[in-house]
Design a protein around this motif. Structure first.
Motif, PDB file in Angstrom:
ATOM      1  N   SER A 121      32.831  46.684  43.710  1.00 14.67           N
ATOM      2  CA  SER A 121      34.012  47.560  43.714  1.00 14.67           C
ATOM      3  C   SER A 121      34.981  47.198  42.599  1.00 14.67           C
ATOM      4  O   SER A 121      35.626  48.072  42.018  1.00 14.67           O
ATOM      5  CB  SER A 121      34.709  47.480  45.071  1.00 14.67           C
ATOM      6  N   VAL A 122      35.087  45.913  42.286  1.00 13.78           N
ATOM      7  CA  VAL A 122      35.991  45.480  41.214  1.00 13.78           C
ATOM      8  C   VAL A 122      35.427  45.872  39.852  1.00 13.78           C
ATOM      9  O   VAL A 122      36.160  46.334  38.963  1.00 13.78           O
ATOM     10  CB  VAL A 122      36.223  43.956  41.297  1.00 13.78           C
ATOM     11  N   LEU A 123      34.135  45.717  39.675  1.00 11.13           N
ATOM     12  CA  LEU A 123      33.517  46.055  38.397  1.00 11.13           C
ATOM     13  C   LEU A 123      33.654  47.544  38.079  1.00 11.13           C
ATOM     14  O   LEU A 123      33.868  47.922  36.919  1.00 11.13           O
ATOM     15  CB  LEU A 123      32.039  45.659  38.419  1.00 11.13           C
ATOM     16  N   ARG A 124      33.545  48.385  39.103  1.00  9.23           N
ATOM     17  CA  ARG A 124      33.619  49.830  38.867  1.00  9.23           C
ATOM     18  C   ARG A 124      34.990  50.253  38.361  1.00  9.23           C
ATOM     19  O   ARG A 124      35.110  51.278  37.684  1.00  9.23           O
ATOM     20  CB  ARG A 124      33.281  50.589  40.145  1.00  9.23           C
ATOM     21  N   THR A 125      36.043  49.514  38.706  1.00 11.82           N
ATOM     22  CA  THR A 125      37.390  49.888  38.262  1.00 11.82           C
ATOM     23  C   THR A 125      37.640  49.537  36.801  1.00 11.82           C
ATOM     24  O   THR A 125      38.694  49.867  36.266  1.00 11.82           O
ATOM     25  CB  THR A 125      38.447  49.184  39.123  1.00 11.82           C
ATOM     26  N   ALA A 151      39.175  42.220  30.963  1.00 15.34           N
ATOM     27  CA  ALA A 151      39.095  41.978  32.404  1.00 15.34           C
ATOM     28  C   ALA A 151      37.676  41.608  32.821  1.00 15.34           C
ATOM     29  O   ALA A 151      37.474  40.756  33.698  1.00 15.34           O
ATOM     30  CB  ALA A 151      39.580  43.203  33.172  1.00 15.34           C
ATOM     31  N   LEU A 152      36.677  42.236  32.206  1.00 11.78           N
ATOM     32  CA  LEU A 152      35.296  41.883  32.502  1.00 11.78           C
ATOM     33  C   LEU A 152      35.013  40.434  32.139  1.00 11.78           C
ATOM     34  O   LEU A 152      34.365  39.697  32.894  1.00 11.78           O
ATOM     35  CB  LEU A 152      34.340  42.804  31.725  1.00 11.78           C
ATOM     36  N   PHE A 153      35.507  40.019  30.996  1.00 11.84           N
ATOM     37  CA  PHE A 153      35.295  38.637  30.569  1.00 11.84           C
ATOM     38  C   PHE A 153      35.992  37.658  31.511  1.00 11.84           C
ATOM     39  O   PHE A 153      35.423  36.631  31.901  1.00 11.84           O
ATOM     40  CB  PHE A 153      35.815  38.448  29.142  1.00 11.84           C
TER      41      PHE A 153
END
Length: 434
Positions: A260-264, A220-222
Motif C-alpha cells: 500500500s505504501v509503494l503504490r502511493t 521516497a522509494l530509496f
C-alpha cells in the motif's frame, strides 16, 4: 493524502483554465466589500465627480465590454488551440497551451472586472460611491489593455517556432532533473541488468484502469528501501503504459516494504507529461517534424525548426551522465532500480522517424547531417558510436532515394538552415546549442 494524489492534484491545478477565474470570483467577494469599507478614507469624492446616470452608463459599458472579452477569448482560444494541435501535434495542448499563465490570469482579470462592475451596479442607488465606480473604471481600462495584449500574445504563442522553443525549454529542465550530474570522460556503460541474482521475494501487480506512469517519487522509494534493507525494482519506467495485472514492482530481500505504501509513490495519468519523462520533449518535437513532413501538409521548414531544438536537446543530454538507474546507498548497496532512457534511446528517437519520412527532402537531409556532424564535434568520444551509426544510416538512405548524382551530392551537404545556408554551414560554434 498520498504523494501520488498530491502530485496529480498539482498537475491538475497547473493545467486548469477554470481555476484562476474561479479564484477571481472569490477575490471579488472580498475586494468589493473592502473598497466600500475603505471609501471614507480614500477621499475620491471630488476627484471622480460622476453623477448617478454617468456612473450607471459607465458600469453597464464595463459589464458589456468584459463579457464580450470573456466570450471572445474562450471561444477563439479554444478554436485556435484545436487548430494548432491539429497542425503541429495534439501533445502540445496539455503540455504547453493549457499551462500558460498569461492566458489564465488575463481571463481571471476579465471575470474579476465583470463581477466587480456588476456588484457595483447592483448597489448603485441614490448615492454614488465614487471610490467603487473609480476602481471599476480602472479595472475596465486594465481589461482593455489586457485584451489587446492577449490577442498579440496568443498570435505569437501559437506560432510553430514559439511552440517548439517552449517544448525545448521544458525538456531541458526535465533533463536537468532526471540527469543532474555531468558526464565524465571515464563514464562507462551500465546497460547490463542491475537486478540482484536471486529471485524476487514479492511481485506487485498494477490494479486499476489502464494508465501511463507520469511520475515516480524516487527519493521516497530509496528511503523506504533503505529503511527495510531491501531492493525495490520499478518494472516499467516513466512514460510507460500499464494495464491491470501487469508487474509494477519487484521486491528483493527478507523484509520488503508494504504494498500500500509503494503504490502511493507512483503517479498515473491518461497521457505522458513533461515533468519526469526525459524523452517526451523529444517525442513532441519529432511528432511536430514528421507531421510537417506528411504529404498532406508538406512543410519541411517547420520540421527544420523542430530539428533545431532537437539538436539543442540532444547535445545537452549528451553531456549529462545517463547511468543513474541503479541507486546505491553510501555503502555501495543496491536499493532502488528505476530505469531511465539511455543515450541510444535519445539518438534513435531524434533521428529514426525523421530520417524515414524526411530524407527525401533536401532540407531535412542536410539539416540532419548538420546535427550529426555538430554533435560529433561537441560531445564526448563515448557518445560517438550511436551518432556515427545514424550518419551511416542517413548516407545509405540517401543513396536509395536520389538517382541523380547531382541531387545526391546536394543532399549530402551539412546545412544548419536545411537549404540555403551554404556548403559547410553545419559547423556551428559549440555555444549555439548550450
Amino acid at each position: 493524502m498520498g504523494w501520488n494524489r498530491l502530485y496529480s492534484l498539482r498537475s491538475y491545478i497547473k493545467s486548469s483554465l477554470w481555476l484562476v477565474p474561479f479564484l477571481a470570483l472569490l477575490f471579488y467577494i472580498l475586494a468589493i466589500r473592502l473598497v466600500y469599507l475603505l471609501e471614507p478614507w480614500l477621499g475620491w469624492t471630488e476627484q471622480w465627480p460622476w453623477g448617478l446616470a454617468g456612473s450607471q452608463r459607465l458600469l453597464e459599458t464595463i459589464i458589456t465590454m468584459t463579457l464580450t472579452f470573456v466570450v471572445f477569448t474562450f471561444g477563439s482560444l479554444l478554436v485556435a488551440i484545436q487548430i494548432a494541435g491539429g497542425q503541429l501535434t495534439p501533445r502540445i495542448i496539455a503540455t504547453t497551451l493549457l499551462r500558460d499563465n498569461a492566458i489564465r490570469f488575463t481571463v481571471g482579470l476579465f471575470i474579476f472586472t465583470l463581477l466587480f462592475a456588476t456588484g457595483a451596479l447592483a448597489r448603485l442607488e441614490s448615492d454614488v460611491h465614487q471610490a467603487v465606480v473609480g476602481v471599476a473604471g480602472i479595472l475596465g481600462f486594465l481589461s482593455i489593455a489586457a485584451f489587446l495584449y492577449l490577442i498579440d500574445y496568443a498570435a505569437r504563442l501559437l506560432r510553430p517556432v514559439s511552440i517548439v522553443l517552449r517544448v525545448s525549454e521544458e525538456g531541458r529542465a526535465v533533463i536537468e532533473e532526471v540527469y543532474p550530474a555531468m558526464a565524465t570522460d571515464d563514464e562507462v556503460d551500465t546497460s547490463h541488468d542491475p537486478r540482484p541474482s536471486e529471485r524476487p521475494a514479492k511481485s506487485i501487480l498494477y490494479r486499476g484502469r489502464p494508465a501511463i506512469i507520469v511520475a515516480v517519487n524516487t527519493k521516497a522509494l530509496f528511503g523506504l528501501a533503505e529503511k527495510t534493507r531491501s531492493v525495490v525494482e520499478l518494472v516499467p519506467r516513466v512514460g510507460d503504459f500499464v494495464a491491470s495485472g501487469e508487474p509494477l514492482f519487484r521486491l528483493y530481500g527478507a523484509n520488503v516494504p508494504e504494498e500500500s505504501v509503494l503504490r502511493t509513490m507512483i503517479a498515473f495519468g491518461p497521457e505522458r507529461t513533461l515533468e519526469q519523462d526525459a524523452t517526451f520533449a523529444f517525442r513532441i518535437l519529432v511528432d511536430i517534424a514528421i507531421k510537417a513532413l506528411s504529404k498532406a501538409i508538406n512543410d519541411p521548414t517547420t520540421a527544420v525548426l523542430a530539428i533545431d531544438q532537437l539538436q539543442r536537446l540532444l547535445c545537452y543530454v549528451g553531456k549529462r551522465s545517463l547511468v543513474g538507474e541503479a541507486l546505491m546507498n553510501q555503502s555501495g548497496e543496491l536499493r532502488v532500480i528505476c530505469r531511465t532512457p539511455d543515450w541510444e534511446d535519445f539518438v534513435k528517437v531524434t533521428f529514426s522517424e525523421i530520417r524515414l519520412y524526411g530524407a527525401e527532402n533536401f532540407q531535412i537531409a542536410r539539416r540532419l547531417r548538420a546535427v550529426l556532424e555538430y554533435a560529433l564535434q561537441v560531445l564526448p568520444e563515448f557518445r560517438h558510436a550511436a551518432l556515427e551509426t545514424e550518419l551511416d544510416l542517413l548516407d545509405r538512405r540517401l543513396a536509395e532515394l536520389y538517382y541523380f548524382p547531382e541531387d545526391l551530392a546536394l543532399a549530402r551537404v551539412a546545412d544548419s538552415q536545411g537549404l540555403g545556408g551554404g556548403k559547410g554551414s553545419g559547423a556551428s560554434t559549440p555555444t549555439a546549442t548550450t
